[in-house]
Motif scaffolding. Structure first.
Motif, PDB file in Angstrom:
ATOM      1  N   SER A  47      55.264   7.588 -19.605  1.00 35.55           N
ATOM      2  CA  SER A  47      54.164   6.490 -19.471  1.00 35.55           C
ATOM      3  C   SER A  47      54.398   5.179 -19.730  1.00 35.55           C
ATOM      4  O   SER A  47      53.772   4.217 -19.384  1.00 35.55           O
ATOM      5  CB  SER A  47      52.843   6.966 -20.197  1.00 35.55           C
ATOM      6  OG  SER A  47      53.277   6.969 -21.713  1.00 35.55           O
ATOM      7  N   ASP A  90      56.615  11.395 -21.998  1.00 34.20           N
ATOM      8  CA  ASP A  90      55.951  11.712 -20.805  1.00 34.20           C
ATOM      9  C   ASP A  90      56.154  10.763 -19.796  1.00 34.20           C
ATOM     10  O   ASP A  90      55.425  10.595 -18.736  1.00 34.20           O
ATOM     11  CB  ASP A  90      54.411  11.649 -21.343  1.00 34.20           C
ATOM     12  CG  ASP A  90      54.052  10.479 -21.920  1.00 34.20           C
ATOM     13  OD1 ASP A  90      54.706   9.500 -22.188  1.00 34.20           O
ATOM     14  OD2 ASP A  90      52.781  10.367 -22.292  1.00 34.20           O
ATOM     15  N   TYR A  93      52.079  10.723 -28.203  1.00 36.89           N
ATOM     16  CA  TYR A  93      50.757  10.427 -27.934  1.00 36.89           C
ATOM     17  C   TYR A  93      49.942  11.648 -27.909  1.00 36.89           C
ATOM     18  O   TYR A  93      48.826  11.517 -28.023  1.00 36.89           O
ATOM     19  CB  TYR A  93      50.511   9.230 -26.892  1.00 36.89           C
ATOM     20  CG  TYR A  93      49.181   9.052 -26.499  1.00 36.89           C
ATOM     21  CD1 TYR A  93      48.341   8.250 -27.176  1.00 36.89           C
ATOM     22  CD2 TYR A  93      48.319   9.659 -25.232  1.00 36.89           C
ATOM     23  CE1 TYR A  93      47.241   7.663 -26.841  1.00 36.89           C
ATOM     24  CE2 TYR A  93      46.967   9.268 -24.929  1.00 36.89           C
ATOM     25  CZ  TYR A  93      46.671   8.407 -25.637  1.00 36.89           C
ATOM     26  OH  TYR A  93      45.148   7.960 -25.523  1.00 36.89           O
ATOM     27  N   HIS A  94      50.584  12.501 -27.079  1.00 36.58           N
ATOM     28  CA  HIS A  94      49.744  13.944 -26.814  1.00 36.58           C
ATOM     29  C   HIS A  94      49.440  14.674 -27.851  1.00 36.58           C
ATOM     30  O   HIS A  94      48.583  15.579 -28.112  1.00 36.58           O
ATOM     31  CB  HIS A  94      50.387  14.732 -25.709  1.00 36.58           C
ATOM     32  CG  HIS A  94      51.604  15.149 -26.267  1.00 36.58           C
ATOM     33  ND1 HIS A  94      52.719  14.279 -25.852  1.00 36.58           N
ATOM     34  CD2 HIS A  94      52.069  16.372 -26.631  1.00 36.58           C
ATOM     35  CE1 HIS A  94      53.897  15.152 -26.381  1.00 36.58           C
ATOM     36  NE2 HIS A  94      53.311  16.314 -26.861  1.00 36.58           N
ATOM     37  N   ARG A 123      42.808   9.494 -30.244  1.00 40.85           N
ATOM     38  CA  ARG A 123      43.102   8.857 -28.686  1.00 40.85           C
ATOM     39  C   ARG A 123      41.888   7.974 -28.356  1.00 40.85           C
ATOM     40  O   ARG A 123      41.924   6.978 -27.694  1.00 40.85           O
ATOM     41  CB  ARG A 123      43.323  10.150 -28.095  1.00 40.85           C
ATOM     42  CG  ARG A 123      44.726  10.707 -28.452  1.00 40.85           C
ATOM     43  CD  ARG A 123      45.216  11.546 -27.172  1.00 40.85           C
ATOM     44  NE  ARG A 123      44.359  12.787 -26.646  1.00 40.85           N
ATOM     45  CZ  ARG A 123      44.382  13.770 -27.176  1.00 40.85           C
ATOM     46  NH1 ARG A 123      45.526  14.139 -28.080  1.00 40.85           N
ATOM     47  NH2 ARG A 123      43.580  14.704 -27.115  1.00 40.85           N
ATOM     48  N   SER A 164      49.228   5.615 -20.450  1.00 38.72           N
ATOM     49  CA  SER A 164      48.325   6.931 -20.011  1.00 38.72           C
ATOM     50  C   SER A 164      47.487   6.873 -19.034  1.00 38.72           C
ATOM     51  O   SER A 164      47.226   7.374 -18.206  1.00 38.72           O
ATOM     52  CB  SER A 164      48.069   7.735 -21.285  1.00 38.72           C
ATOM     53  OG  SER A 164      46.793   7.044 -22.208  1.00 38.72           O
TER      54      SER A 164
END
Length: 499
Positions: free
Chosen positions: A338, A336, A475-476, A483, A274
């Motif tokens: 990443s 995403d 992750y989001h 985080r 990220s």
């Protein structure tokens, strides 16, 4: 024959008394047919006629037909006058009644005689009576008049609240409060000799708005100002963005299962990816059936490490963009984008093919295409696969949970690395303590002090409900505190290599 009646084979008999009475009533009825105005109520009655022998009578005359009703009742001849016997009366009977009908009396227009009334046939349907002319009606006294019933009022429909508006009505605005300067505004000026009104009291001064508000023309405005960033988070982000010199391999190890090795591998790759945006890969190097490929990356295909090894020789000879495109056919990607994922084989028979030489070839191929490689190791510390990953790792990450059995297994692994000649790797390791439940465990402080004396650093990541289900890791979806904790932990892992 007069005075007698004859029948069939019946001798003649003298006329009965009732025949004489009937003839007399006929003569009286004929005499009463005189103009209405010639008779009066107060006229004296004629003297009674003396009774005598019955006069001889001729044949009976037909009875006069009763005229049709003309709408009002005429004068009724008096009956039972003194000196005149009634119908069927005995000889010598004299009526005493002197009853007379008022000539002004007129029967009501709606009056109907009952059946059997004298002069009215019970079998004849009476004709409708016409009302008497107004000049012949007898006025009733006011006290006897019946009050006329009031006309029924029709219920008025409920007035609509919009009725006035629909008709164009507009209410006049309420009169404004009279201004103290109204007379002056209309041009009125008091004369010098007249009465002078006292001057109005001055209004209190209005405080001027602050300059910042006055410049914005009194428009209220809410501005969102982000809180001051955490200095540690900014420092960790800066470390992850630095150049690492050469590709780095991070090995996540603990011989005991259920200590969040797979979760730590996925989240470390997601955190670094990220920030850096590219060049990060997570590899499931478990000898048995691993779950990293299920919890991370999109299942756009079912290829695993077994398929990559089958074409490893053809891929190793490629360079540049051709190498990336060919290797990408065996990798999965995060939602995403990443980081990438190299899934492990689900069949346990494939573990025999991952020898020491093959594992080194795979690691060298991944270093050519990625900058950071996070490896999820297995639980068998005696296998050649496990020892090869430890020898090639740049950073060891010891994963554990605040439990005594998990901490004992991690401590025993560090002793084993010292015995096999990898003591430097053990001393420079990072201990990662993952909290599986909310709150702080009483054993956590003891574990932090213990592993701080055996490894280079200790990082603690908090509990997050998004990780409790064991499903796909996004992750989001993690909480901001989680985080931020992973940013600090990943920075500690890569800080020795950052330039």
């Amino acid at each position: 024959m007069e005075g007698s009646e004859t029948g069939w084979s019946r001798p003649a008999e003298p006329a009965p008394r009732w025949r004489a009475l009937l003839d007399r009533a006929r003569h009286a009825a004929r005499g009463s047919e005189q103009p209405e105005t010639d008779r009066r109520v107060d006229d004296p009655l004629p003297p009674p006629r003396p009774l005598g022998p019955p006069e001889p009578l001729g044949p009976p005359e037909p009875l006069p037909r009763r005229a049709a009703h003309n709408g009002y009742a005429g004068r009724v001849p008096a009956v039972n006058q003194p000196g005149e016997p009634g119908y069927g009366a005995e000889p010598g009977y004299r009526a005493e009644a002197t009853y007379r009908v008022d000539p002004a009396y007129r029967a009501d227009a709606g009056y109907r005689p009952e059946p059997g009334y004298p002069g009215e046939s019970p079998y004849r349907v009476p004709e409708p009576r016409r009302p008497a002319p107004p000049e012949l009606r007898r006025p009733e006294p006011p006290e006897l008049r019946r009050p006329e019933p009031p006309e029924p009022r029709r219920p008025e429909p409920p007035e609509s609240r919009y009725a006035l508006l629909e008709t164009g009505y507009r209410p006049e605005p309420p009169p404004a409060a009279e201004s103290r300067y109204a007379l002056l505004e209309t041009g009125y000026r008091p004369s010098a000799a007249g009465y002078a009104a006292p001057p109005p009291a001055p209004e209190p001064p209005v405080p001027a708005p602050p300059p910042a508000v006055a410049d914005r023309a009194y428009q209220a405005r809410v501005e969102w100002r982000p809180s001051a960033p955490d200095p540690e988070v900014e420092r960790a982000t800066a470390v992850l963005r630095r150049e690492l010199g050469t590709p780095r391999v991070l090995a996540f190890a603990n011989p005991k299962g259920g200590v969040h090795k797979t979760t730590a591998t996925v989240l470390a790759a997601a955190t670094v990816g990220s920030v850096r945006g590219r060049g990060v890969l997570a590899w499931d190097d478990n000898e048995l059936r691993g779950t990293l490929g299920l919890r991370a990356g999109s299942a756009r295909h079912a290829r695993t490490i077994r398929h990559l090894i089958g074409e490893l020789a053809q891929i190793e000879i490629l360079e540049g963009a051709g190498l990336h495109e060919r290797l990408d056919d065996f990798l999965r990607h995060a939602s995403d984008g990443s980081y990438d994922v190299l899934a492990g084989e689900e069949s346990p028979r494939f573990a025999q093919r991952l020898d020491q030489f093959t594992v080194r070839r795979v690691l060298e191929l991944l270093r050519r295409t990625h900058e950071v490689v996070c490896v999820d190791t297995g639980n068998n510390v005696e296998s050649a696969n496990w020892r090869t990953v430890m020898q090639a790792a740049d950073q060891l990450v010891v994963t554990t949970v605040p439990r005594e059995d998990a901490a004992f297994s991690a401590d025993w692994m560090l002793d084993l690395l010292h015995e096999v000649g990898m003591g430097e790797l053990a001393d420079n390791a990072v201990t990662l303590i993952s909290c599986p439940t909310p709150g702080r465990s009483p054993l956590q402080a003891d574990l932090e002090r213990h592993f701080a004396s055996r490894t280079r650093a200790v990082a603690v990541v908090p509990y997050d409900p998004a990780l409790e289900t064991g499903s796909s890791i996004e992750y989001h979806q993690l909480q901001p505190e989680t985080r931020q904790a992973w940013l600090r932990a990943a920075a500690v892992m890569l800080e020795p290599f950052a330039r």
